[in-house]
Scaffold this active site. Structure first.
Site, mmCIF file in Angstrom:
data_model
loop_
_atom_site.group_PDB
_atom_site.id
_atom_site.type_symbol
_atom_site.label_atom_id
_atom_site.label_comp_id
_atom_site.label_asym_id
_atom_site.label_seq_id
_atom_site.Cartn_x
_atom_site.Cartn_y
_atom_site.Cartn_z
ATOM 1 N N ALA A 13 21.944 5.001 40.643
ATOM 2 C CA ALA A 13 20.756 5.761 40.205
ATOM 3 C C ALA A 13 20.238 5.170 38.904
ATOM 4 C CB ALA A 13 21.121 7.230 40.035
ATOM 5 N N TYR A 15 17.738 1.832 36.968
ATOM 6 C CA TYR A 15 16.334 1.437 36.846
ATOM 7 C C TYR A 15 15.745 1.039 38.194
ATOM 8 C CZ TYR A 15 16.643 1.593 31.784
ATOM 9 O OH TYR A 15 16.785 2.029 30.507
ATOM 10 N N ASN A 91 24.680 -2.137 39.517
ATOM 11 C CA ASN A 91 24.490 -3.259 38.593
ATOM 12 C C ASN A 91 25.385 -4.445 38.952
ATOM 13 O OD1 ASN A 91 26.190 -1.085 37.887
ATOM 14 N ND2 ASN A 91 26.476 -1.862 35.825
ATOM 15 N N PHE A 163 11.692 -6.535 43.405
ATOM 16 C CA PHE A 163 10.902 -7.356 42.473
ATOM 17 C C PHE A 163 10.170 -6.536 41.412
ATOM 18 C CE2 PHE A 163 11.335 -9.986 46.271
ATOM 19 C CZ PHE A 163 11.772 -11.174 45.711
ATOM 20 N N CYS A 277 17.656 -8.760 33.320
ATOM 21 C CA CYS A 277 17.844 -9.619 34.498
ATOM 22 C C CYS A 277 17.597 -11.114 34.317
ATOM 23 C CB CYS A 277 17.003 -9.091 35.639
ATOM 24 S SG CYS A 277 17.662 -7.526 36.241
HETATM 25 P P1 NAD Z 1 21.577 0.074 36.160
HETATM 26 O O1 NAD Z 1 22.754 -0.303 35.355
HETATM 27 O O2 NAD Z 1 20.418 0.757 35.525
HETATM 28 O O3 NAD Z 1 22.046 1.051 37.347
HETATM 29 C C1 NAD Z 1 23.144 0.795 38.167
HETATM 30 C C2 NAD Z 1 23.835 2.127 38.490
HETATM 31 O O4 NAD Z 1 24.858 1.891 39.449
HETATM 32 C C3 NAD Z 1 24.527 2.772 37.292
HETATM 33 O O5 NAD Z 1 23.998 4.064 37.075
HETATM 34 C C4 NAD Z 1 26.008 2.809 37.691
HETATM 35 O O6 NAD Z 1 26.691 3.986 37.256
HETATM 36 C C5 NAD Z 1 25.938 2.774 39.189
HETATM 37 N N1 NAD Z 1 27.148 2.276 39.832
HETATM 38 C C6 NAD Z 1 27.794 1.103 39.601
HETATM 39 N N2 NAD Z 1 28.844 0.994 40.417
HETATM 40 C C7 NAD Z 1 28.885 2.105 41.170
HETATM 41 C C8 NAD Z 1 29.746 2.554 42.211
HETATM 42 N N3 NAD Z 1 30.765 1.799 42.649
HETATM 43 N N4 NAD Z 1 29.503 3.753 42.761
HETATM 44 C C9 NAD Z 1 28.463 4.514 42.337
HETATM 45 N N5 NAD Z 1 27.599 4.136 41.377
HETATM 46 C C10 NAD Z 1 27.811 2.938 40.806
HETATM 47 O O7 NAD Z 1 21.104 -1.242 36.907
HETATM 48 P P2 NAD Z 1 19.616 -1.604 37.406
HETATM 49 O O8 NAD Z 1 18.804 -2.090 36.271
HETATM 50 O O9 NAD Z 1 19.116 -0.492 38.254
HETATM 51 O O10 NAD Z 1 19.915 -2.871 38.321
HETATM 52 C C11 NAD Z 1 20.577 -2.749 39.558
HETATM 53 C C12 NAD Z 1 20.465 -4.057 40.317
HETATM 54 O O11 NAD Z 1 19.098 -4.333 40.606
HETATM 55 C C13 NAD Z 1 20.974 -5.285 39.568
HETATM 56 O O12 NAD Z 1 21.584 -6.157 40.480
HETATM 57 C C14 NAD Z 1 19.716 -5.902 39.014
HETATM 58 O O13 NAD Z 1 19.844 -7.286 38.854
HETATM 59 C C15 NAD Z 1 18.711 -5.606 40.094
HETATM 60 N N6 NAD Z 1 17.321 -5.509 39.626
HETATM 61 C C16 NAD Z 1 16.998 -4.855 38.472
HETATM 62 C C17 NAD Z 1 15.671 -4.728 38.067
HETATM 63 C C18 NAD Z 1 15.276 -4.018 36.806
HETATM 64 O O14 NAD Z 1 14.112 -4.030 36.459
HETATM 65 N N7 NAD Z 1 16.172 -3.375 36.075
HETATM 66 C C19 NAD Z 1 14.659 -5.264 38.880
HETATM 67 C C20 NAD Z 1 15.016 -5.925 40.064
HETATM 68 C C21 NAD Z 1 16.344 -6.041 40.417
HETATM 69 C C1 UGA Z 2 11.421 -9.134 35.650
HETATM 70 C C2 UGA Z 2 10.494 -9.612 36.766
HETATM 71 O O1 UGA Z 2 9.146 -9.639 36.292
HETATM 72 C C3 UGA Z 2 10.592 -8.703 37.985
HETATM 73 O O2 UGA Z 2 9.807 -9.224 39.048
HETATM 74 C C4 UGA Z 2 12.046 -8.617 38.428
HETATM 75 O O3 UGA Z 2 12.195 -7.730 39.519
HETATM 76 C C5 UGA Z 2 12.891 -8.128 37.267
HETATM 77 O O4 UGA Z 2 12.744 -9.037 36.145
HETATM 78 C C6 UGA Z 2 14.353 -8.084 37.571
HETATM 79 O O5 UGA Z 2 14.838 -8.755 38.464
HETATM 80 O O6 UGA Z 2 14.996 -7.351 36.820
HETATM 81 P P1 UGA Z 2 11.285 -7.240 33.766
HETATM 82 O O7 UGA Z 2 12.416 -7.981 33.157
HETATM 83 O O8 UGA Z 2 11.421 -5.782 33.951
HETATM 84 O O9 UGA Z 2 10.963 -7.853 35.222
HETATM 85 O O10 UGA Z 2 9.960 -7.461 32.907
HETATM 86 P P2 UGA Z 2 8.942 -8.710 32.738
HETATM 87 O O11 UGA Z 2 7.579 -8.172 32.745
HETATM 88 O O12 UGA Z 2 9.235 -9.799 33.673
HETATM 89 O O13 UGA Z 2 9.241 -9.193 31.247
HETATM 90 C C7 UGA Z 2 10.449 -9.858 30.918
HETATM 91 C C8 UGA Z 2 10.385 -10.343 29.490
HETATM 92 O O14 UGA Z 2 9.458 -11.410 29.346
HETATM 93 C C9 UGA Z 2 9.941 -9.285 28.498
HETATM 94 O O15 UGA Z 2 10.702 -9.399 27.306
HETATM 95 C C10 UGA Z 2 8.492 -9.630 28.255
HETATM 96 O O16 UGA Z 2 8.008 -9.162 27.031
HETATM 97 C C11 UGA Z 2 8.552 -11.142 28.305
HETATM 98 N N1 UGA Z 2 7.257 -11.775 28.628
HETATM 99 C C12 UGA Z 2 6.645 -11.533 29.822
HETATM 100 C C13 UGA Z 2 6.691 -12.679 27.737
HETATM 101 O O17 UGA Z 2 7.237 -12.931 26.654
HETATM 102 N N2 UGA Z 2 5.502 -13.298 28.064
HETATM 103 C C14 UGA Z 2 4.873 -13.064 29.245
HETATM 104 O O18 UGA Z 2 3.804 -13.657 29.480
HETATM 105 C C15 UGA Z 2 5.470 -12.157 30.148
#
Ligand code: NAD
Ligand code: UGA
Length: 461
Positions: A13, A15, A91, A163, A277
């Protein structure tokens, strides 16, 4: 007609899991979505008035769907048992120990999900890997599931990377550029792909839903993040050349971006990129390449990270140099601590790097961010409580008062000149008063008129 998916369970649960399932629930009233997490505090927050994450537009959706077809729970087994389709959105951090330490992705949370699924489920399921994982991770998940499957149960594992970007998650999820679904070539694989595709077609046009083989889908996610970060590292590399020559990186970025082959987005030079990420995923790609003996490929992508470290350090050094080569005992206001605007997330925020640099040089910091909690800032700076050299403010004017300099680390819209009264800040500051704009968002000539000495990325003073 047969409804392929009636109930969905999402493990994680965070991001990704929270916003993804909220948007899914909103668009699929015929599907019941349960988001589970072992973190009780997080689940309680999702069930409360104050959600655990800040994302524009999210609160409204959660309020609309919660208790109807969207549920948050710590009770994982029943939700998994009931579900037709299970998302794994846990995560996948960089390993901090053992083989691949500091680079490889740690899949222990993903694996424990697979083990739990196999243990509790007594009928066949589609398991969807949504977390970002190394290429061929689905093979490990299948392996763990198969070795523990109950009789008569079978699993299909799909790759469906996410994404979304933080700060724009609701919009990204509602109108994605594309949805990737990777799966097996077999009949069963195709059936699973079409079931997940059916879910997305509730609100996404069919031609944006791309089917491919599992490994392409897994690798596409790492490649997309590597390319995005590379673009910022590239413009930041050019920003250093600008500062040394008198070119202006904003003008150069505009000129480059007008080439239709390159496009204008993601060319904003900055104090450096952050977020949970980019670094983790590029390190993951570097590690995979090295493991495959592709050393040149590994070195190539490593440079994207090295350039970012250089940019963050360069900005810190520029602050010290501009302030007569010493900031010892000086007071500096940091405006913005989140890694980007419209989020309270500070994971890998460049502000942390800059703040630590300034603290090491002996400065006292006055930090203001509109969304980041005080406890989070202290944690990021390795402090248990407010110290004499760090104070956290809830008002930007209080943060600026009595300081020698303002340092902008996050591009919050409210920081732009017309919203804040920079004259008022200037009046309360020590002179000469400096502004270091790490995001190139302020009106520098207006600030100079007030009397500020302004320094910014990618431009000579
Ligand atoms: P997060 O740390 O915010 O959330 C992960 C959650 O999973 C935590 O609340 C944790 O308690 C839970 N968890 C972990 N192991 C568990 C288990 N065994 N059972 C139940 N719950 C469990 O992480 P996030 O930012 O949501 O990222 C999750 C994945 O998505 C990562 O692989 C990340 O690379 C990918 N991702 C993140 C973003 C982003 O913007 N944050 C965007 C695209 C992809
Ligand atoms: C990034 C990707 O944009 C998403 O597509 C992807 O799903 C995600 O990572 C992920 O896998 O976690 P995010 O990290 O949330 O998303 O935010 P971005 O908008 O990509 O910004 C990343 C960093 O780059 C920030 O610190 C931002 O301020 C910086 N940035 C972005 C710059 O310095 N210049 C730019 O032109 C754009």
């Amino acid at each position: 007609a047969e409804i392929p998916v009636r109930k969905i369970c999402c493990i994680g649960a965070g991001y990704v899991g929270g916003p993804t399932c909220s948007v899914l629930a909103l668009n699929c009233p015929d599907i019941q979505v349960t988001v589970v997490d072992r973190n009780e505090l997080r689940i309680n927050q999702w069930n409360s008035e104050k959600l655990p994450i800040y994302e524009p537009g999210l609160e409204e959706i959660v309020k609309q769907c919660r208790g109807k077809n969207l549920f948050f729970s710590t009770d994982m087994a029943p939700a998994l048992k009931e579900a037709d389709l299970i998302f794994i959105s846990v995560n996948t951090p960089t390993k901090t120990f053992g083989l691949g330490k500091g680079r490889a992705a740690d899949l222990k949370f993903v694996e424990s999900c697979a083990r739990l699924i196999a243990e509790v489920c007594d009928r066949s399921k589609i398991v969807v890997e949504k977390s970002t994982v190394p290429v061929r991770s689905a093979a490990s998940i299948i392996n763990v599931l198969k070795a523990n499957t109950k009789p008569g149960v079978s699993y299909q594992v799909l790759s469906n990377p996410e994404f979304l970007a933080e700060g724009t998650a609701v919009n990204d999820l509602t109108n994605p550029d594309r949805v990737l679904i990777g799966g097996e070539e077999s009949e069963e694989g195709k059936k699973a792909i079409s079931a997940l595709s059916w879910v997305y077609r509730h609100w996404i046009l069919a031609d944006k839903i791309i089917e491919m083989n599992t490994w392409s889908s897994e690798l596409s996610k790492l490649a997309a993040n590597a390319f995005l970060a590379q673009r910022i590292s590239s413009i930041n590399a050019i920003s250093a050349v600008c500062e040394a020559t008198g070119a202006d990186v904003s003008e150069v970025a505009k000129a480059i971006g007008l080439d239709s082959r390159l496009g204008p987005k993601f060319l904003q030079a900055s104090v450096g990129w952050g977020g949970s990420c980019f670094q983790k995923d590029i390190l993951n790609l570097v590690y995979i390449s090295e493991s495959l003996n592709l050393t040149s490929v590994a070195a190539y992508w490593q440079q994207v990270i090295d350039m970012n470290e250089y940019q963050k350090s360069r900005f810190g050094e520029r602050i010290v140099q501009s302030m007569f080569n010493t900031i010892t005992d000086k007071h500096i206001a940091i405006l913005g601590f989140a890694f980007k605007k419209n989020t309270g997330d500070t994971r890998e925020s460049p502000a942390i790097h800059v703040a630590k640099h300034l603290l090491e040089e002996g400065a006292s910091l006055h930090i203001f961010d509109p969304k980041v909690e005080k406890a989070q800032i202290l944690l990021d700076l390795d402090q248990s409580d407010e110290e004499s050299n760090i104070s956290i403010h809830t008002d930007p004017y209080e943060a600026a008062k009595g300081t020698h300099a303002l340092v902008v680390c996050t591009e919050w819209d409210q920081f732009i000149v017309n919203t804040y009264d920079y004259q008022r800040m200037y009046n309360s500051m020590l002179k000469p008063a400096f502004v270091f704009d790490g995001r190139k968002i302020l009106d520098h000539s207006a600030l100079a008129k007030i009397g500020f000495h302004v320094e910014t990325i990618g431009k000579r003073h």
